[in-house]
Design a protein around this motif. Structure first.
Motif, PDB file in Angstrom:
ATOM      1  N   MET A   1       0.831  -1.163   0.000  1.00 35.39           N
ATOM      2  CA  MET A   1       0.000   0.000   0.000  1.00 35.39           C
ATOM      3  C   MET A   1       0.881   1.232   0.000  1.00 35.39           C
ATOM      4  N   ARG A   2       0.444   2.271  -0.677  1.00 32.75           N
ATOM      5  CA  ARG A   2       1.218   3.512  -0.751  1.00 32.75           C
ATOM      6  C   ARG A   2       0.676   4.517   0.261  1.00 32.75           C
ATOM      7  N   TYR A   3       1.618   5.112   1.002  1.00 32.60           N
ATOM      8  CA  TYR A   3       1.309   6.170   1.950  1.00 32.60           C
ATOM      9  C   TYR A   3       2.152   7.382   1.575  1.00 32.60           C
ATOM     10  N   PHE A   4       1.766   8.525   2.103  1.00 29.55           N
ATOM     11  CA  PHE A   4       2.535   9.745   1.923  1.00 29.55           C
ATOM     12  C   PHE A   4       2.828  10.301   3.301  1.00 29.55           C
ATOM     13  N   THR A   5       4.095  10.623   3.555  1.00 31.88           N
ATOM     14  CA  THR A   5       4.499  11.109   4.862  1.00 31.88           C
ATOM     15  C   THR A   5       5.116  12.494   4.730  1.00 31.88           C
ATOM     16  N   LYS A   6       4.902  13.283   5.761  1.00 31.28           N
ATOM     17  CA  LYS A   6       5.489  14.621   5.794  1.00 31.28           C
ATOM     18  C   LYS A   6       5.871  14.934   7.227  1.00 31.28           C
ATOM     19  N   GLN A   7       7.163  15.168   7.440  1.00 32.39           N
ATOM     20  CA  GLN A   7       7.628  15.560   8.764  1.00 32.39           C
ATOM     21  C   GLN A   7       7.630  17.076   8.844  1.00 32.39           C
ATOM     22  N   ALA A  13       5.071  16.120   0.706  1.00 30.03           N
ATOM     23  CA  ALA A  13       4.904  14.763   1.218  1.00 30.03           C
ATOM     24  C   ALA A  13       5.763  13.801   0.403  1.00 30.03           C
ATOM     25  N   VAL A  14       6.266  12.775   1.061  1.00 25.97           N
ATOM     26  CA  VAL A  14       7.136  11.775   0.438  1.00 25.97           C
ATOM     27  C   VAL A  14       6.370  10.452   0.340  1.00 25.97           C
ATOM     28  N   PRO A  15       6.347   9.820  -0.850  1.00 20.17           N
ATOM     29  CA  PRO A  15       5.655   8.527  -0.957  1.00 20.17           C
ATOM     30  C   PRO A  15       6.443   7.414  -0.272  1.00 20.17           C
ATOM     31  N   VAL A  16       5.696   6.534   0.411  1.00 21.31           N
ATOM     32  CA  VAL A  16       6.276   5.368   1.077  1.00 21.31           C
ATOM     33  C   VAL A  16       5.420   4.167   0.685  1.00 21.31           C
ATOM     34  N   ASP A  17       6.036   3.153   0.089  1.00 25.97           N
ATOM     35  CA  ASP A  17       5.323   1.932  -0.268  1.00 25.97           C
ATOM     36  C   ASP A  17       5.613   0.875   0.787  1.00 25.97           C
ATOM     37  N   LEU A  18       4.537   0.259   1.299  1.00 29.85           N
ATOM     38  CA  LEU A  18       4.660  -0.750   2.346  1.00 29.85           C
ATOM     39  C   LEU A  18       3.914  -1.996   1.896  1.00 29.85           C
ATOM     40  N   GLU A  19       4.651  -3.100   1.810  1.00 31.41           N
ATOM     41  CA  GLU A  19       4.069  -4.377   1.371  1.00 31.41           C
ATOM     42  C   GLU A  19       4.278  -5.422   2.453  1.00 31.41           C
ATOM     43  N   ASN A  31      12.012   6.832  -0.992  1.00 30.90           N
ATOM     44  CA  ASN A  31      12.978   7.567  -1.827  1.00 30.90           C
ATOM     45  C   ASN A  31      13.755   6.637  -2.762  1.00 30.90           C
ATOM     46  N   GLY A  32      13.061   5.641  -3.323  1.00 33.05           N
ATOM     47  CA  GLY A  32      13.682   4.731  -4.280  1.00 33.05           C
ATOM     48  C   GLY A  32      14.532   3.637  -3.659  1.00 33.05           C
ATOM     49  N   LYS A  33      14.652   3.613  -2.348  1.00 33.44           N
ATOM     50  CA  LYS A  33      15.448   2.592  -1.681  1.00 33.44           C
ATOM     51  C   LYS A  33      14.508   1.625  -0.955  1.00 33.44           C
ATOM     52  N   THR A  34      14.769   0.324  -1.105  1.00 30.50           N
ATOM     53  CA  THR A  34      13.917  -0.705  -0.504  1.00 30.50           C
ATOM     54  C   THR A  34      14.592  -1.289   0.734  1.00 30.50           C
TER      55      THR A  34
END
Length: 165
Positions: A1-7, A13-19, A31-34
């Motif tokens: 699932m894709r989330y967007f985070t902002k500190q 906001a930065v996209p974060v994919d979590l599987e 940021n392109g790193k898994t």
């Protein structure tokens, strides 16, 4: 699932994919790193995380869409939204912070430093807890209009500290 985070202090906001990989294992892409993440819930509600071989104990505090984390003595506040919520926010004005903002203590501790003039992301107050200092930053540029705590005084969890307008 894709989330967007902002500190606090971030412009976008930065996209974060979590599987989920099952049995407390996850694949996280930021940021392109898994990263490979193993998560083990602890009795006190925190998590023990193993991220690419590095161990972290993480304590969480949820406040709406904002998640506060305590990792290695550092408190971070992150706004988290899935794609649907992000679209709803965009229609309503996005992540901008306006109006009166009340800064709350993330945990019991002692106020050790207070600031007067602020910009977005600027440190406002340092709360000391368990011999660690946690800097709380301004969610917006503005003027400090109220200060509820004095330097050196103890504060409770969620105590009002400062108002920024």
């Amino acid at each position: 699932m894709r989330y967007f985070t902002k500190q606090q202090g971030q412009k976008e906001a930065v996209p974060v994919d979590l599987e989920s990989l099952g049995q407390g294992r996850f694949r996280l892409t930021l940021n392109g790193k898994t990263f490979q993440v193993d998560a083990l819930p602890l009795e006190n509600g925190s998590l023990s995380l193993l991220v690419d071989g590095q161990s972290y104990n993480v304590e969480f505090e949820e406040n709406g869409d904002e998640i506060g984390t305590l990792v290695r003595g550092q408190v971070n506040r992150t706004d988290v939204a899935d794609e649907r919520r992000l679209r709803m926010r965009a229609a309503a004005g996005g992540f901008t912070v306006e109006g009166k903002q009340v800064i709350l203590a993330p945990m019991p501790g002692k106020v050790v430093k207070v600031g007067d003039e602020v910009t977005e992301g600027q440190g406002l107050v340092v709360v000391e807890a368990m011999k660690m200092e946690n800097e709380l930053k301004s969610p917006k540029a503005g003027k400090v209009t109220e200060v509820f705590a004095k330097e050196g005084t103890p504060v409770e969890n969620n105590a009002k500290l400062i108002v920024v307008e």
